[in-house]
Design an enzyme around this catalytic site. Structure first.
Site, short mmCIF file in Angstrom:
data_model
loop_
_atom_site.label_atom_id
_atom_site.label_comp_id
_atom_site.label_asym_id
_atom_site.label_seq_id
_atom_site.Cartn_x
_atom_site.Cartn_y
_atom_site.Cartn_z
N PRO A 2 3.94 20.74 16.21
CA PRO A 2 2.88 21.74 16.40
C PRO A 2 2.08 21.96 15.12
O PRO A 2 2.61 21.98 14.03
CB PRO A 2 3.66 23.00 16.79
CG PRO A 2 5.06 22.77 16.39
CD PRO A 2 5.28 21.29 16.34
N GLU A 3 0.77 22.07 15.29
CA GLU A 3 -0.12 22.34 14.17
C GLU A 3 -0.55 23.81 14.25
O GLU A 3 -0.18 24.52 15.19
CB GLU A 3 -1.35 21.43 14.29
CG GLU A 3 -0.99 19.96 14.23
CD GLU A 3 -1.43 19.29 12.94
OE1 GLU A 3 -1.78 20.00 11.97
OE2 GLU A 3 -1.42 18.05 12.90
N HIS A 97 17.85 22.56 27.20
CA HIS A 97 17.73 22.44 25.75
C HIS A 97 17.71 23.82 25.09
O HIS A 97 17.15 23.99 24.01
CB HIS A 97 16.49 21.62 25.39
CG HIS A 97 16.49 20.28 26.04
ND1 HIS A 97 17.39 19.29 25.70
CD2 HIS A 97 15.73 19.76 27.03
CE1 HIS A 97 17.17 18.22 26.45
NE2 HIS A 97 16.17 18.49 27.27
N ARG A 116 14.68 18.37 20.56
CA ARG A 116 15.07 17.47 19.47
C ARG A 116 15.89 18.15 18.37
O ARG A 116 16.29 17.51 17.41
CB ARG A 116 13.83 16.82 18.86
CG ARG A 116 13.06 16.00 19.89
CD ARG A 116 11.96 15.21 19.23
NE ARG A 116 10.90 14.90 20.16
CZ ARG A 116 9.71 14.47 19.80
NH1 ARG A 116 9.40 14.31 18.53
NH2 ARG A 116 8.79 14.20 20.70
N LYS A 162 -7.91 19.34 -8.86
CA LYS A 162 -6.86 18.37 -8.51
C LYS A 162 -7.36 16.94 -8.71
O LYS A 162 -8.27 16.49 -8.00
CB LYS A 162 -6.43 18.55 -7.04
CG LYS A 162 -5.81 19.90 -6.75
CD LYS A 162 -4.34 19.91 -7.12
CE LYS A 162 -3.71 21.25 -6.80
NZ LYS A 162 -2.33 21.34 -7.25
#
Ligand SMILES: [Zn+2]
Length: 286
Positions: A2-3, A97, A116, A162
């Protein structure tokens, strides 16, 4: 995985179904779901049971539920790690699950389901960081661009300092949080910048455009209910998220660029794939 938009969709669902409720019972059904809580499973259960869920918060892809006791304001929070496939479901469903089950004061049941088992819960003390109370494990995470207190100019200045690849900087959660691989590729394509260009070599307006593009793509995904690239991923009520079909870069290698028609390419970067148009995003010389 998930983002930010998916995590925000989950957070909004939890606001509706969880905030203001007390937790009356907790059962951990798989030890991996409690492994991030270093004091152990019994301590995790003890810290959550009897507490009230004060709110549902997010920074970048991190999600947490501040816990209050006896009318005092929250000083700890459940940090919810969704991992690859974690789901926070309220109500009945398939228990194959099921990893953690929590009874709520309104009679509903919160279920943490994770096929998972990369995800899990931990209870963390809340600490002051960047002007807000956040879980100790989230204190190093920068604000994300959807945060009302995101300081765009300060982030541009940090990026400009950076001397490393711009995609690495976009993915650096201590500089700007919530921009995952998909949104980094989309923002770089929209801005016409190759991900291996040095951040320090880009102008401040170019860095600002990248932030705007990443923000716009994430907002669009959020408006559509989260882009999910993982068929396992569903929102808080178990409904499948909208599957994003309007991506311009991510996963489009071998297909024509939607801007110039050049065949899009993929290269390995930071153990993942970078998807780009070699014409719109000039490859830097090494
Ligand atoms: Zn192109």
């Amino acid at each position: 995985m998930p983002e930010l938009p998916e995590v925000e969709v989950v957070r909004r669902g939890l606001v509706d179904h969880l905030v203001g409720r007390g937790v009356t019972s907790v059962e951990v059904l798989h030890p991996r779901a409690a492994r991030r809580h270093v004091a152990g499973e019994a301590d995790l259960i003890g810290q959550i049971t009897g507490a009230d869920v004060e709110s549902a918060e997010r920074r970048g892809k991190f999600l947490w539920l501040p816990l209050a006791r006896g009318g005092a304001s929250a000083d700890a929070a459940i940090v919810v790690h969704l991992g690859m496939s974690g789901q926070m479901l309220v109500g009945p469903g398939d228990d194959r699950h099921l990893r953690i089950r929590a009874g709520l004061s309104d009679g509903a049941v919160l279920r943490f389901v994770d096929q998972r088992t990369f995800g899990g819960w931990a209870v963390d003390p809340l600490v002051q960081a960047d002007g807000a109370l956040v879980p100790a494990s989230v204190a190093h995470i920068a604000r994300d661009p959807l945060d009302p207190l995101f300081d765009r100019d300060a982030v541009i200045a940090r990026m400009k300092r950076k001397d490393t690849e711009i995609k690495r900087v976009l993915l650096d959660q201590t500089v700007i949080s919530g921009v995952g691989n998909i949104y980094a590729d989309e923002a770089l394509w929209l801005s016409g910048v190759h991900g291996r260009r040095r951040a320090s070599a880009l102008t401040k307006p170019a860095l600002g455009r990248l932030i705007n593009d990443a923000t716009a793509v994430m907002r669009r995904a959020l408006d559509q209910g989260g882009t999910s690239f993982d068929s396992l991923y569903v929102n808080v009520n178990g409904q499948s998220g909208y599957f994003e079909r309007s991506l311009n870069a991510y996963g489009r290698d071998g297909e024509p660029c939607r801007r110039c028609g050049t065949i899009m390419r993929r290269e390995s970067f930071m153990n993942r794939g970078s998807h780009f148009c070699p014409t719109c995003q000039t490859v830097p010389r090494r």
